[in-house]
Design an enzyme around this catalytic site. Structure first.
Site, mmCIF file in Angstrom:
data_model
loop_
_atom_site.group_PDB
_atom_site.id
_atom_site.type_symbol
_atom_site.label_atom_id
_atom_site.label_comp_id
_atom_site.label_asym_id
_atom_site.label_seq_id
_atom_site.Cartn_x
_atom_site.Cartn_y
_atom_site.Cartn_z
ATOM 1 C CE1 TYR A 1 17.452 -0.185 -17.941
ATOM 2 C CE2 TYR A 1 19.295 -1.559 -18.555
ATOM 3 C CZ TYR A 1 18.098 -0.977 -18.861
ATOM 4 O OH TYR A 1 17.548 -1.196 -20.077
ATOM 5 C CD GLU A 2 20.496 5.153 -16.804
ATOM 6 O OE1 GLU A 2 20.622 6.175 -16.107
ATOM 7 O OE2 GLU A 2 21.382 4.734 -17.562
ATOM 8 N N GLY A 3 18.988 3.807 -11.786
ATOM 9 C CA GLY A 3 18.354 4.113 -10.500
ATOM 10 C C GLY A 3 17.198 3.173 -10.232
#
Lengths: 596, 596
Positions: free
Chosen positions: B437-439
């Site tokens: 998550y968050e890239g």
């Protein structure tokens, strides 16, 4: 996600790398003809995909459960196990005399892989039963063999291994379970065993527990351990089931993964005494247990390969289906993520590790067959040494890499991988037990360092390295750019590995803690170097096939690319392992306990 | 298992490596005096250990659950979050003007680490709220700031980031959510957002959703995305809560880990339209989102360090307590397993990675403060470049290693690690989301390769390497054997890293797929080399302190041993990364899609 057995790669490894025809030529292996093996592979693949694989998710969602001393397995397991037994799959490698198919270990090995890819939890029951069969074949009396083997091999009954106790995990010297002779040839067994896989379940009429225990006058430590058969139901002289024995499942564990496989706490002798019979001689239990453990350790290594293959297949499927972002080389819209270089890197990492580990394991299985069947004593001995060296490597390396592969499989799925319904996470959870049970990676590494390397002064390891060098020479005569890189990496890695073997063999007496500080890195390095060797052999064969215009050119080109990937990404790590093993013990051991 | 904040190492990193006194000397950072920072660390440590950490297991066992559109969080979370807000912990790094403590990022960073070590699931709510605060500070109107900031900073309300849609995971060009202007300054928002962390919950009075959407005439792709505030409850002119907005949680996900953190599917505008206001200008949403994402990415990197630290502490505790097998050097009976070399190796592997990642992250936070507060424009720019280069490294590397560390933590526990009640498995499950998550790590690596390395021709990376070389020179003047080895490894690694930077910067135009095939290895290598650099700096400082007879000699000796371990086990891998990145793309890209 469905499972499709990777028969193409299995056939390649069996025929080209592991020498199935040489195994078929061994005395006693005549039945393993190409036609028979092909039929076994195809039927087993069909059975595993159609009957066993569909139960994998169910086993995770609705695990086996305990109630009032009985364990109910996941719906469908019972019928599937009956079908498994009836189709003869428990008996692939076991003697025809007791109803088995009598096929070589090399042929049983892909069957074990397929069953475990289909369903790791399910496959554990046959895996443990194989171990019990092996122990009874080795050390059981004729009466014991006649009483138990046919029913175990037919899948009517199942087997367990009872080693661990609450205070004795990896350290069997601490085993406390007692066995008191009753004067009639039987013993009364009492004690608690934990972590007993399929220690209780509803899939078979009887469960044959093989139990480590101490007789009253036994010496302390591992030299005072004996092996006993303690069946769940006693067996009458006519082979029918008798009274319920005093062995009871008091609970099962709540686990991270392999949830359908019941992990039992067994209580022996709380209600008058569990009746057991001695296997072989008193105080030789550990020796017999090691025989079944070697088989089981190899099989757990196969579990690592199997779950990694399954995770790989699932990741490939998702990567083909999921559209996201444009192609780096330009595209009119989003493309399937399999076109993105990093997804490709992840898939190649998974694939190359699975293929290398499979090749090494199958070659190891062939060595087992040669060790048992070859007419020439010297060849048998050499193969036995090779096999014994490889068992901890196959077990330790294949299971450690399975965690990495399953984790990468989650990563390929992005956010969806973290959602349980996707199924990728199950492999990540399931795989985590593999480097722990049947001896942790550290235990395998101790075995590799102590019994398998230092004891013979590194002779077996060096003999294997001699074979690696011959492959390097063959690579040198190729004009392929890929094979040139593979040769460069393999040569550097085998050189580093030779240094490490010298270090291990040379420093055991003077710096035992320093050597053992690098034992697991040594094991992993052995896997990488020897797995890379097999990939190099595969690339050579693929190149020859391509030059001769034989067979499936795409398959062979892919094999060369996969070997090249393994060389650049894995073999290249060998120098770092050398640094860690040969120079790294200072950092491992310097910190005082109270500073952690 | 309890959590004890590693204040000793935090203080060392803050003061000796990250230069807290230099940060304190920056204009606007005067409040970060040694006394204040010490008080913050001690109070935060106490709060996290006593109030938040005890809820970690409960959150896993009794996750937040959805019913009829509302989400009830794990028992205890609501009260704990109120206490968190009241104690001022949401506001550590936020402006005094809106009720925050106005402390530098360097001081907030250990607080973020502690909260996440205590409870990853809980900490996500403040983490996302920080992101919303950051975005509003950057691009919000005065009215928006006045309406939302004080309540977000006090913990009365919380914030979310709404990027992902079912068809648009990492690829924001595919965002479809619509925002139609109503002529009164508001927009009607409609669409579906998935994977929204704390998208619905019962811990705060209001939830401030920051939502990416497209206005009717917006250009296609990422240049047509705008950012909107869509609060769960509309806010009246007097600041009181108004009508319920048309944003509803239709389900939450069933996840592998961080189960107490509700991951929501949010439906906007199904019942008449959700009312939102534009943040900043139309079509600049991605730019604003990147501001909050950079903060959030750094924070997720801290999550990796935090869960790794927690897993390490748990493994150490078990290794001290568990008796098993004799000492290799001889002992009268079983010893605690922490005395066995391989357990020691595992603990050192965990410890050294945590310490290296912590050092790199804190140094990065200090660069952020200098980039924002330094009086000299050139110094600000250099620090901004350093910070931007490091954000994907801190995020990607720290989270990838957290999986390895958590997995090793399970392994230290042996069979007990696989039993959920032990607690080690939770970290293994929780950590798995962090590289996603968050890239994902690939997204971080794309950022590192493209924006952070190739765009300036490798200049920032080379400038950092210049700093590494100065550390190498300092190491050369030491007479310590450990520091000599560290220097050797760091020099080899920085040389390899320089080659890789040249390759990345030099080949982007001619072989973009080849460069991106090695993007994640490049990111990991950057983490290892630059984390190793920080450990080398730490060893130098420790040596000086020991020579001067200052401070805790055991701590400094341990720091040197840990740096030595990191050098032998991690820095030694740099050459393998170079091989994979510079020569390995052929193997990554050669296999045709249909052959997978």
């Amino acid at each position: 996600m469905s499972y499709v057995a990777p028969l193409k790669d299995m056939r390649f490894v069996l025929n080209e790398l592991a020498g199935l025809s040489e195994v078929n030529a061994l005395p006693g292996c005549e039945d393993a003809s190409p036609e028979t093996v092909e039929a076994v592979l195809e039927e087993n693949a069909k059975f595993c995909s159609e009957v066993i694989a569909p139960l994998n998710v169910a086993g995770d969602k609705e695990p086996s459960f305990w109630k009032d001393g009985t364990v109910t397995t996941t719906k469908g397991f019972r019928d599937a196990f009956r079908a498994f037994g009836e189709a003869g799959w428990q008996g692939v490698q076991h003697p025809v005399e007791f109803g088995g198919q009598g096929l070589p270990k090399l042929v049983a090995t892909p069957c074990i892989e397929m069953l475990n890819s289909a369903n790791l939890s399910f496959a554990l029951c046959p895996l443990l039963t194989d171990g019990a069969i092996e122990a009874l074949m080795t050390a059981g009396s004729d009466e014991q063999k006649n009483t138990y083997l046919a029913n175990l091999i037919s899948g009517k009954w199942t087997g367990t291994m009872n080693l661990t106790e609450p205070q004795a995990g990896s350290d069997l010297a601490l085993v406390r379970t007692r066995a008191v002779p009753q004067g009639d040839g039987t013993y009364k067994i009492s004690g608690t065993k934990i972590f007993i896989t399929y220690g209780e379940h509803d899939m078979a009429e009887n469960i044959v527990h093989l139990v480590l225990a101490r007789t009253p006058d036994a010496p302390e430590g591992v030299k005072g351990i004996s092996l006993f058969i303690v069946p769940k139901f006693l067996v009458n002289a006519d082979g029918s089931l008798g009274a319920r024995n005093d062995v009871h499942c008091v609970s099962i564990e709540h686990k991270l993964g392999i949830k359908a496989s019941p992990t039992a706490v067994l209580q022996f002798g709380d209600h008058g005494g569990a009746i057991g019979t001695l296997v072989g001689e008193e105080n030789r239990g550990l020796e017999y247990m090691f025989i079944m453990m070697n088989a089981a350790r190899f099989a757990v290594g196969m579990q690592g390969i199997a779950v990694a293959e399954r995770a790989y297949q699932q990741a490939v499927q998702y990567a083909r289906d999921r559209l996201q972002s444009r192609d780096l080389a330009g595209s009119s819209g989003p493309v399937a993520i399999i076109h993105h270089p990093d997804v490709r890197r992840m898939l190649m990492s998974m694939r190359s590790q699975v293929e290398a580990a499979r090749a090494l394991a199958y070659v190891t299985a062939a060595a087992y067959d040669a060790a048992h069947h070859h007419a020439d004593d010297a060849v048998r001995k050499a193969n036995q040494a090779f096999y014994e060296y490889m068992v901890p490597v196959v077990k330790g390396w294949s299971t450690e890499l399975s965690i990495d592969v399953a984790s990468t499989g989650v990563q390929v799925h992005g956010g969806m991988g973290f959602i349980e319904e996707t199924g990728a996470a199950q492999h990540y959870r399931d795989a985590r037990i593999l480097p722990i049970y049947e001896g942790t990676t550290a235990i395998q590494a101790n075995d590799l360092v102590g019994r398998k390397t230092a004891r013979d002064g590194g002779a077996t390891a060096k003999a294997i390295l001699g074979q690696v060098r011959r492959t390097e020479e063959e690579l040198a005569s190729s004009s392929s750019a890929d094979l040139a890189v593979i040769r460069k990496r393999l040569a550097a890695a085998s050189k580093a590995f030779g240094d490490v073997v010298d270090y291990v063999a040379g420093n055991m007496k003077t710096d035992i803690k320093g050597v053992f500080a690098g034992s697991v890195p040594y094991l992993k390095m052995a896997g990488i170097v020897l797995g890379g060797w097999q990939m190099a052999r595969a690339a050579l064969i693929a190149e020859r096939k391509l030059a001769a215009g034989e067979g499936d050119a795409d398959f062979y080109r892919t094999k060369i690319a996969t070997a090249r990937f393994f060389a650049d990404y894995m073999l290249s790590q060998a120098d770092a392992y050398r640094a860690a093993i040969v120079e790294g013990s200072a950092g491992v051991l310097a910190v005082p306990v109270e500073q952690f």
